[in-house]
Design a protein around this motif. Structure first.
Motif, short mmCIF file in Angstrom:
data_model
loop_
_atom_site.label_atom_id
_atom_site.label_comp_id
_atom_site.label_asym_id
_atom_site.label_seq_id
_atom_site.Cartn_x
_atom_site.Cartn_y
_atom_site.Cartn_z
N GLU A 281 0.80 -1.23 0.00
CA GLU A 281 0.00 0.00 0.00
C GLU A 281 0.84 1.28 0.00
N THR A 282 2.13 1.18 -0.28
CA THR A 282 3.03 2.33 -0.22
C THR A 282 2.50 3.51 -1.01
N ALA A 283 2.17 3.31 -2.27
CA ALA A 283 1.73 4.42 -3.13
C ALA A 283 0.45 5.05 -2.60
N ASN A 284 -0.50 4.24 -2.19
CA ASN A 284 -1.77 4.77 -1.69
C ASN A 284 -1.57 5.56 -0.40
N ILE A 285 -0.71 5.08 0.47
CA ILE A 285 -0.44 5.79 1.72
C ILE A 285 0.25 7.12 1.42
N ALA A 286 1.26 7.11 0.56
CA ALA A 286 1.97 8.34 0.22
C ALA A 286 1.04 9.35 -0.44
N ALA A 287 0.16 8.88 -1.31
CA ALA A 287 -0.77 9.77 -2.01
C ALA A 287 -1.69 10.52 -1.05
N ARG A 288 -2.00 9.94 0.09
CA ARG A 288 -2.87 10.58 1.07
C ARG A 288 -2.24 11.83 1.68
N TYR A 289 -0.91 11.95 1.59
CA TYR A 289 -0.22 13.09 2.19
C TYR A 289 0.04 14.22 1.20
N ALA A 290 -0.49 14.09 -0.01
CA ALA A 290 -0.34 15.16 -1.00
C ALA A 290 -1.05 16.41 -0.49
N PRO A 291 -0.57 17.58 -0.74
CA PRO A 291 0.56 17.93 -1.59
C PRO A 291 1.88 18.02 -0.84
N ARG A 292 1.88 17.78 0.49
CA ARG A 292 3.15 17.85 1.22
C ARG A 292 4.12 16.78 0.78
N VAL A 293 3.60 15.66 0.33
CA VAL A 293 4.42 14.56 -0.17
C VAL A 293 4.06 14.35 -1.64
N ARG A 294 5.07 14.36 -2.48
CA ARG A 294 4.86 14.07 -3.91
C ARG A 294 5.15 12.60 -4.15
N LEU A 295 4.39 12.02 -5.04
CA LEU A 295 4.54 10.60 -5.36
C LEU A 295 4.94 10.44 -6.81
N VAL A 296 5.99 9.66 -7.04
CA VAL A 296 6.41 9.27 -8.39
C VAL A 296 6.27 7.77 -8.45
N ARG A 297 5.54 7.29 -9.43
CA ARG A 297 5.37 5.84 -9.60
C ARG A 297 6.12 5.39 -10.84
N GLN A 298 6.74 4.24 -10.74
CA GLN A 298 7.41 3.65 -11.90
C GLN A 298 7.34 2.13 -11.77
N GLU A 299 7.51 1.45 -12.89
CA GLU A 299 7.61 0.00 -12.84
C GLU A 299 8.86 -0.37 -12.07
N ASN A 300 8.87 -1.55 -11.50
CA ASN A 300 10.03 -1.98 -10.72
C ASN A 300 11.28 -2.04 -11.58
N ARG A 301 12.22 -1.16 -11.24
CA ARG A 301 13.51 -1.12 -11.94
C ARG A 301 14.67 -1.15 -10.96
N GLY A 302 14.38 -1.26 -9.68
CA GLY A 302 15.43 -1.38 -8.68
C GLY A 302 15.73 -0.09 -7.94
N ALA A 303 16.49 -0.24 -6.87
CA ALA A 303 16.79 0.88 -5.97
C ALA A 303 17.54 2.00 -6.67
N ALA A 304 18.53 1.67 -7.50
CA ALA A 304 19.31 2.70 -8.18
C ALA A 304 18.42 3.55 -9.08
N ALA A 305 17.59 2.90 -9.87
CA ALA A 305 16.69 3.63 -10.78
C ALA A 305 15.68 4.46 -9.99
N ALA A 306 15.22 3.94 -8.86
CA ALA A 306 14.27 4.69 -8.03
C ALA A 306 14.93 5.95 -7.46
N ARG A 307 16.15 5.81 -6.97
CA ARG A 307 16.86 6.98 -6.44
C ARG A 307 17.11 8.01 -7.54
N ASN A 308 17.52 7.54 -8.71
CA ASN A 308 17.76 8.46 -9.83
C ASN A 308 16.48 9.18 -10.23
#
Length: 192
Positions: free
Chosen positions: A11-38
């Motif tokens: 539920e990570t994305a749904n939980i983060a989305a509830r805190y908008a606009p203080r928290v921005r959410l970027v979603r992507q297909e699973n590409r690993g930690a390095a790609a997520a950080r980038n």
């Protein structure tokens, strides 16, 4: 605050989305930690960059201590701190027994780093072609470029150890990835 959801199945994305606009959410297909950080760095504009992996926690005052280190020595490019590891059992409960046994250790981990944007951009993004060791590769490139870092003696993060840590899940890649990182580092240094 930016949360990068790297194709999670919880539920990570749904939980983060509830805190908008203080928290921005970027979603992507699973590409690993390095790609997520980038992706997270690319989606931000701040002068300083801090990372927090989903399975780690920061101690209160982490960023304040690191900002004080930058203020005390403006020539620094990045500041790290110490970590304590703790184990999450199969029952989902945290055990501090491992933390008590190992104590605080210097942490060259993304969650323990605060880096200036110019320094990060000079080094470039994390290498997503390694399954493990992307910070080792990144930090090696940073040192080869002459960037300056400091290791604070302060305990700044708690690193959770569990059965789905990338280091556990991708254990079979350690030798291959670490040897490739070492070879690339040696090749860079020979070229100099």
């Amino acid at each position: 605050i930016l949360v990068v959801d790297d194709g999670s199945t919880d539920e990570t994305a749904n939980i983060a989305a509830r805190y908008a606009p203080r928290v921005r959410l970027v979603r992507q297909e699973n590409r690993g930690a390095a790609a997520a950080r980038n992706a997270g760095v690319a989606a931000t504009t701040g002068d300083l960059i801090a990372f927090l992996d989903a399975d780690d926690t920061w101690y209160p005052g982490k960023l304040a201590r690191q900002l004080a280190a930058f203020a005390a020595d403006p020539s620094l490019d990045m500041v790290f701190g110490h970590a304590v590891q703790f184990v999450m059992g199969s029952d989902g409960q945290n055990s501090d027994a491992a933390a008590e046994a190992t104590g605080s250790v210097p942490a060259y981990l993304p969650s323990a780093m605060l880096v200036s944007r110019p320094a990060f951009e000079k080094v470039g993004g994390f290498s997503s072609d390694v399954g493990v060791g992307e910070l080792i590769d990144w930090y090696g490139r940073a040192i080869d470029l002459g960037l300056r870092s400091a290791m604070l003696p302060d305990l700044l993060i708690r690193r959770r150890i569990h059965t789905t840590n990338q280091g556990v899940v991708k254990r079979d890649r350690y030798a291959k990835d670490y040897l490739r990182i070492l070879k690339q580092t040696l090749d860079r240094r020979r070229e100099k």
